[in-house]
Design an enzyme around this catalytic site. Structure first.
Site, PDB file in Angstrom:
ATOM      1  N   ILE A   1       0.669  -9.026  -4.218  1.00  0.00           N
ATOM      2  CA  ILE A   1       0.641  -7.856  -3.343  1.00  0.00           C
ATOM      3  C   ILE A   1       1.872  -7.969  -2.460  1.00  0.00           C
ATOM      4  O   ILE A   1       2.121  -9.016  -1.854  1.00  0.00           O
ATOM      5  CB  ILE A   1      -0.664  -7.783  -2.519  1.00  0.00           C
ATOM      6  CG1 ILE A   1      -0.647  -6.554  -1.579  1.00  0.00           C
ATOM      7  CG2 ILE A   1      -0.923  -9.047  -1.740  1.00  0.00           C
ATOM      8  CD1 ILE A   1      -1.981  -6.315  -0.875  1.00  0.00           C
ATOM      9  N   SER A   2       2.672  -6.920  -2.420  1.00  0.00           N
ATOM     10  CA  SER A   2       3.989  -6.996  -1.777  1.00  0.00           C
ATOM     11  C   SER A   2       3.893  -7.224  -0.274  1.00  0.00           C
ATOM     12  O   SER A   2       2.896  -6.882   0.376  1.00  0.00           O
ATOM     13  CB  SER A   2       4.781  -5.713  -2.034  1.00  0.00           C
ATOM     14  OG  SER A   2       5.114  -5.586  -3.394  1.00  0.00           O
ATOM     15  N   GLN A   3       4.946  -7.785   0.263  1.00  0.00           N
ATOM     16  CA  GLN A   3       5.125  -7.946   1.702  1.00  0.00           C
ATOM     17  C   GLN A   3       4.979  -6.583   2.384  1.00  0.00           C
ATOM     18  O   GLN A   3       5.547  -5.589   1.926  1.00  0.00           O
ATOM     19  CB  GLN A   3       6.523  -8.511   1.942  1.00  0.00           C
ATOM     20  CG  GLN A   3       6.944  -8.624   3.382  1.00  0.00           C
ATOM     21  CD  GLN A   3       8.423  -8.994   3.500  1.00  0.00           C
ATOM     22  OE1 GLN A   3       9.100  -9.180   2.491  1.00  0.00           O
ATOM     23  NE2 GLN A   3       8.926  -9.084   4.710  1.00  0.00           N
TER      24      GLN A   3
ATOM     25  N   ARG B   1      -5.489  -3.754   4.648  1.00  0.00           N
ATOM     26  CA  ARG B   1      -4.879  -4.629   3.638  1.00  0.00           C
ATOM     27  C   ARG B   1      -5.813  -5.762   3.212  1.00  0.00           C
ATOM     28  O   ARG B   1      -5.764  -6.226   2.065  1.00  0.00           O
ATOM     29  CB  ARG B   1      -3.556  -5.187   4.172  1.00  0.00           C
ATOM     30  CG  ARG B   1      -2.705  -5.914   3.111  1.00  0.00           C
ATOM     31  CD  ARG B   1      -1.332  -6.240   3.667  1.00  0.00           C
ATOM     32  NE  ARG B   1      -0.451  -6.840   2.660  1.00  0.00           N
ATOM     33  CZ  ARG B   1      -0.040  -8.109   2.657  1.00  0.00           C
ATOM     34  NH1 ARG B   1      -0.444  -8.940   3.622  1.00  0.00           N
ATOM     35  NH2 ARG B   1       0.781  -8.555   1.727  1.00  0.00           N
TER      36      ARG B   1
END
Length: 222
Positions: free
Chosen positions: A66-68, A40
């Site tokens: 950027i999503s959890q 990530r």
């Protein structure tokens, strides 16, 4: 020495994140493995890199996020992606979700309205030797009719209602995950799973979420 220590710390943080996702109910081993195999930290700016394996969303370019990790894992798990499937992603963003999906299916098609984001995402995917993702700049609300039908569709921005043009691009028996604004409730969104059936669609509401809005058209960038 410092670089090795940093790498060790990053790997430890990733392991702790995966364990945390399991505690939150993510059970699909293929999904957990996919998240473990995608770094990530490669998908976020240096400013936020130390937070790469914290379980929250982070800002990226063009006012997007950027999503959890939990949401990425949850949405991916709820899609039930098979190895031979063709998946459409609406909203490439950093490219992280596409990278996770690439570990699970035959091919990912991903659309992004910001050229800047798409260019950076494609470079990241190339650097990671991910070759089963096809990306383009376009209006995600229109889908990718030239490549339809899709086994699965994932939308990473909140639509005012379930986009019919995307439903039309699902195979019969196909699934779509999409955040949808709650009618009459300002700012509230629900994650919705759509299954296309022989005589229509089945709709299932999953959980409250918060995504950037799905905007039609290609973004104008200076």
């Amino acid at each position: 020495m410092n670089e090795e220590t940093s790498m060790d710390e990053g790997e430890q943080e990733k392991i702790e994140l995966i364990m945390g996702l399991r505690r939150q109910g993510i059970r699909d081993k293929r999904v957990l493995s996919a998240l473990e195999r995608v770094p990530r930290e490669k998908f976020i700016s240096a400013t936020f890199r130390k937070q790469a394996y914290e379980d929250h969303a982070l800002p990226i370019e063009c006012g997007q996020t950027i999503s959890q990790p939990y949401i990425v894992a949850y949405m991916t798990e709820q899609l039930h992606v098979g190895e031979r499937m063709k998946v459409l992603e609406v909203g490439t963003g950093s490219g992280y979700q596409a990278a996770v999906l690439s570990r699970l299916c035959r091919r990912v098609y991903t659309i992004e309205r910001y050229r800047t984001l798409l260019k950076d995402a494609v470079k990241r995917l190339e650097d990671l030797h991910i070759h089963n993702v096809t990306a383009k700049v376009g209006d995600g609300a229109q889908g990718w009719p030239e490549q339809a039908p899709f086994d699965r569709i994932i939308v990473t921005a909140a639509a005012p209602s379930v986009p019919q043009k995307l439903v039309d691009q699902l195979k019969e028996g196909g699934l779509m995950i999409v955040p949808v604004a709650v009618s009459g409730a300002r700012g509230e969104q629900k994650l919705v799973r759509i299954e296309r059936t022989g005589d229509g669609v089945k709709r299932e509401e999953l959980l409250p979420v918060r995504f950037v809005p799905l905007v039609e058209g290609v973004a104008k960038e200076s």
